[in-house]
Design an enzyme around this catalytic site. Sequence first.
Site, short mmCIF file in Angstrom:
data_model
loop_
_atom_site.label_atom_id
_atom_site.label_comp_id
_atom_site.label_asym_id
_atom_site.label_seq_id
_atom_site.Cartn_x
_atom_site.Cartn_y
_atom_site.Cartn_z
N SER A 249 50.49 22.89 33.30
CA SER A 249 50.22 21.63 32.21
C SER A 249 51.33 21.76 31.49
O SER A 249 52.66 22.14 31.59
CB SER A 249 49.15 22.01 31.21
N LYS A 250 51.21 21.27 31.27
CA LYS A 250 53.40 20.36 30.24
C LYS A 250 53.53 21.74 29.09
O LYS A 250 54.36 21.55 28.35
CB LYS A 250 53.26 18.84 29.14
N ARG A 251 51.72 22.24 29.01
CA ARG A 251 52.28 23.88 28.35
C ARG A 251 52.94 25.15 28.48
O ARG A 251 53.75 25.54 27.95
CB ARG A 251 51.21 24.28 27.59
#
Length: 476
Positions: A249-251
């Site tokens: 994910s973007k995390r």
Amino acid sequence: MKIKDKSQSKVRVRFAPSPTGFLHIGGLRTALFNWLFAQHLGGAFLVRIEDTDRDRFLEEYEYAITSSLQWAGIKSDEPLVYQHARQSEHKKSVDELIEKGKAYYCFCSLDELQQKREAAQDEKETYIYDKSCRFRNTTKEDLKRAYVVRFKIDLDDDALIFDDLVRGNVSLPAEHIDDFVIARSDGSMTYNFAVVQDDHFMRISHVIRGEDHIVNTAKQILLYQAHGWSVPTFAHVPLILGSNGQKMSKRDAAVGVQDYKDKGILADALCNYLVRLGWSHGDQEVFTIDELIKYFSIENVGKNGAIFDYNKLLWLNGVYIKGKSAEELCALLPQNLLVNLVVMTPEWGQDQRLAVINLYKERSQTLRELVSGVMQLYKSPTSYDVESTDKWVISDTVDLIQKLSKELLSQKFAKQDLLSFVKIFAKNNDIKFPIIAQPIRIALIGSSNGPGVFDMMELLGQEETLVRLQKFCQKI
């Protein structure tokens, strides 16, 4: 074996992105696996734009996807296929299945289905459509109401088993496959139905895609069989995982291909890295495109998800930057970053510009770092890093720089000559070499962290070097 007319190749694969968002790096890796598979076997690689979701479709997304593929060097061997343009053919196939008794109209309302779904949840059971419309005699009056079309599932076995090039035998329980919808009430087709129609139309021989599509495979195989069509060979590749072992994910890091282009990652470095996520050829890490084509085999793709390591990508990108000529890097900057160094450094000639690129490429892991370094040397510093000056500027620094500047007037501005001169200067003035070398570096670029002092002096030339040394003495 080289196949001149790839349309006649028995190996035909496709990448089928949906233009409802930008191209994900997981999508790029899937495209790469398909492209390399086709290239290795002399087959055809095709691209299909799955644009049937018109509410979320944007031309901006389509352009972003196709331009990202082009940037990565991945080109379709035939004109792009647009799924939306084939809707009339999809409708004909639905009608044929209904006529053959392999599909039927379903008039259950959304409220009715939701009540049945909630009842199943209350019983802690998996909801399966109860086929309440399957044996209904449909009238002309019925067809004036809202309806969907469902595909009839008739499985005698407990499971549907297929052979996967990555995972071997895959077994999907029959009890989890219900009479699924193939045409919605608005006349649009569902994913599983449309993809089978288009893959058959495009004569796709191998479907290589992410493992999240395994659940769709049973339905698609049954549709192929209902039409009497040959079933393609499937290969489901593992997902790219974040540092926590979950789907990336973007995390964890940027997930869009455009993001990496904007960061200054080279296309060939990103492609090399993505292919190595889940595939290997011995311990080799760095591959040319020709080597990837030569060695790639779908059977060597692992079953387990691969963890994305941004630091390793940066290292690999640095390797690629170091391996490119200054001319190549200068040409890549406008393509990748919309940066034109010729315009940004008008006071330098091209030879000087390329020499500076060669100096900084050894210290750069991204194209942005390279540009930043080049511009650091091009622009005379307007301020000086406090940490650097606190460490290297002493009470005698200004006097030493002034003395050095006078003696530099008669010196040849070549790297080795300058190095020898400053060493002798330090010895004659009874100081350690860094005591004079580091302040020179700070005067030139504003920091004690940078390339070799004498490389920079040679590239800047006598006049500019002396101007910066005097400016430093005035400001310190």
